[in-house]
Scaffold this motif. Structure first.
Motif, PDB file in Angstrom:
ATOM      1  N   VAL A   1      -4.230  -4.939   4.466  1.00  0.00           N
ATOM      2  CA  VAL A   1      -3.950  -4.205   3.242  1.00  0.00           C
ATOM      3  C   VAL A   1      -2.710  -3.349   3.435  1.00  0.00           C
ATOM      4  N   PHE A   2      -1.845  -3.387   2.449  1.00  0.00           N
ATOM      5  CA  PHE A   2      -0.617  -2.598   2.458  1.00  0.00           C
ATOM      6  C   PHE A   2      -0.993  -1.160   2.093  1.00  0.00           C
ATOM      7  N   VAL A   3      -0.694  -0.214   2.979  1.00  0.00           N
ATOM      8  CA  VAL A   3      -1.170   1.167   2.811  1.00  0.00           C
ATOM      9  C   VAL A   3      -0.682   1.832   1.523  1.00  0.00           C
ATOM     10  N   GLU A   4       0.469   1.436   1.027  1.00  0.00           N
ATOM     11  CA  GLU A   4       0.966   2.048  -0.209  1.00  0.00           C
ATOM     12  C   GLU A   4       0.161   1.606  -1.433  1.00  0.00           C
ATOM     13  N   ASN A   5      -0.578   0.508  -1.328  1.00  0.00           N
ATOM     14  CA  ASN A   5      -1.413   0.033  -2.438  1.00  0.00           C
ATOM     15  C   ASN A   5      -2.771   0.720  -2.496  1.00  0.00           C
ATOM     16  N   ILE A   6      -3.141   1.424  -1.430  1.00  0.00           N
ATOM     17  CA  ILE A   6      -4.491   1.989  -1.346  1.00  0.00           C
ATOM     18  C   ILE A   6      -4.470   3.454  -0.891  1.00  0.00           C
ATOM     19  N   PRO A   7      -3.774   4.329  -1.596  1.00  0.00           N
ATOM     20  CA  PRO A   7      -3.623   5.717  -1.122  1.00  0.00           C
ATOM     21  C   PRO A   7      -4.950   6.475  -0.997  1.00  0.00           C
ATOM     22  N   TRP A   8      -5.884   6.276  -1.901  1.00  0.00           N
ATOM     23  CA  TRP A   8      -7.160   6.981  -1.831  1.00  0.00           C
ATOM     24  C   TRP A   8      -7.923   6.583  -0.570  1.00  0.00           C
ATOM     25  N   LEU A   9      -7.967   5.304  -0.281  1.00  0.00           N
ATOM     26  CA  LEU A   9      -8.697   4.803   0.881  1.00  0.00           C
ATOM     27  C   LEU A   9      -8.041   5.252   2.194  1.00  0.00           C
ATOM     28  N   VAL A  10      -6.724   5.256   2.225  1.00  0.00           N
ATOM     29  CA  VAL A  10      -6.002   5.730   3.415  1.00  0.00           C
ATOM     30  C   VAL A  10      -6.368   7.181   3.712  1.00  0.00           C
ATOM     31  N   GLU A  11      -6.421   7.995   2.661  1.00  0.00           N
ATOM     32  CA  GLU A  11      -6.782   9.401   2.843  1.00  0.00           C
ATOM     33  C   GLU A  11      -8.255   9.534   3.239  1.00  0.00           C
ATOM     34  N   LYS A  12      -9.113   8.780   2.578  1.00  0.00           N
ATOM     35  CA  LYS A  12     -10.556   8.852   2.849  1.00  0.00           C
ATOM     36  C   LYS A  12     -10.878   8.438   4.291  1.00  0.00           C
ATOM     37  N   LEU A  13     -10.177   7.416   4.802  1.00  0.00           N
ATOM     38  CA  LEU A  13     -10.420   6.943   6.167  1.00  0.00           C
ATOM     39  C   LEU A  13      -9.601   7.705   7.213  1.00  0.00           C
ATOM     40  N   GLY A  14      -8.727   8.597   6.775  1.00  0.00           N
ATOM     41  CA  GLY A  14      -7.940   9.407   7.707  1.00  0.00           C
ATOM     42  C   GLY A  14      -6.933   8.602   8.503  1.00  0.00           C
ATOM     43  N   ILE A  15      -6.303   7.622   7.872  1.00  0.00           N
ATOM     44  CA  ILE A  15      -5.322   6.780   8.556  1.00  0.00           C
ATOM     45  C   ILE A  15      -3.984   7.503   8.567  1.00  0.00           C
TER      46      ILE A  15
END
Length: 156
Positions: free
Chosen positions: A68-82
């Motif tokens: 998954v391209f991180v710019e497409n999933i900002p909420w999930l990136v923040e939620k998972l602490g990536i």
């Protein structure tokens, strides 16, 4: 037959990409085993991780491999602490079982062997050797190619 159809429809045995954030959450929660690579196209190390996961996906048809391209999933990136890329998260039955951040646990070099990643993923239980079915061949033939292809030969 239903299980095989489900696996074909859901791209088991292939390294694919999911672009929708809700789809990433749905797949990682519902599939029994998932290896998810969070990547950015401008990171060289993400390309290296892609190369290794592309080799592993066909070898483990009971695990879903996708990126998954991180710019497409900002909420999930923040939620998972990536915060560091590449980041590979392993899900087993919807639960996070393991997380690989960067290449620190893979020798901290860009030139690590696929077998090291394979061993690391097997330790988390997200990939498992097939338990021998009627569809598996009785004998497997392997050949040694030139030394530059030696990196492609890996097995636990």
């Amino acid at each position: 037959m239903e299980r095989m159809k489900h696996k074909q429809e859901n791209q088991y045995g292939r390294y694919s990409e999911i672009k929708d954030e809700k789809e990433v959450v749905r797949v990682s929660a519902r599939e029994p085993r998932c290896v998810v690579h969070f990547y950015h196209m401008r990171f060289k190390r993400c390309e290296i991780m892609d190369k290794h996961l592309t080799k592993l996906a066909p070898k483990y048809p009971n695990t879903r491999f996708f990126r998954v391209f991180v710019e497409n999933i900002p909420w999930l990136v923040e939620k998972l602490g990536i915060k560091v890329l590449p980041c590979v998260i392993c899900f087993v039955d919807g639960v996070t079982k393991d997380r690989l951040v960067g290449f620190e646990e893979l020798g901290n070099q860009d030139s690590f062997n696929t077998a090291i990643l394979e061993l690391r993923l097997s330790q988390s239980g997200v990939i498992q050797k097939s338990s021998g079915s009627n569809l598996d061949p009785l004998f497997k033939v392997s050949s040694r190619r030139a030394k530059e292809d030696a990196d492609e030969i890996f097995d636990l």
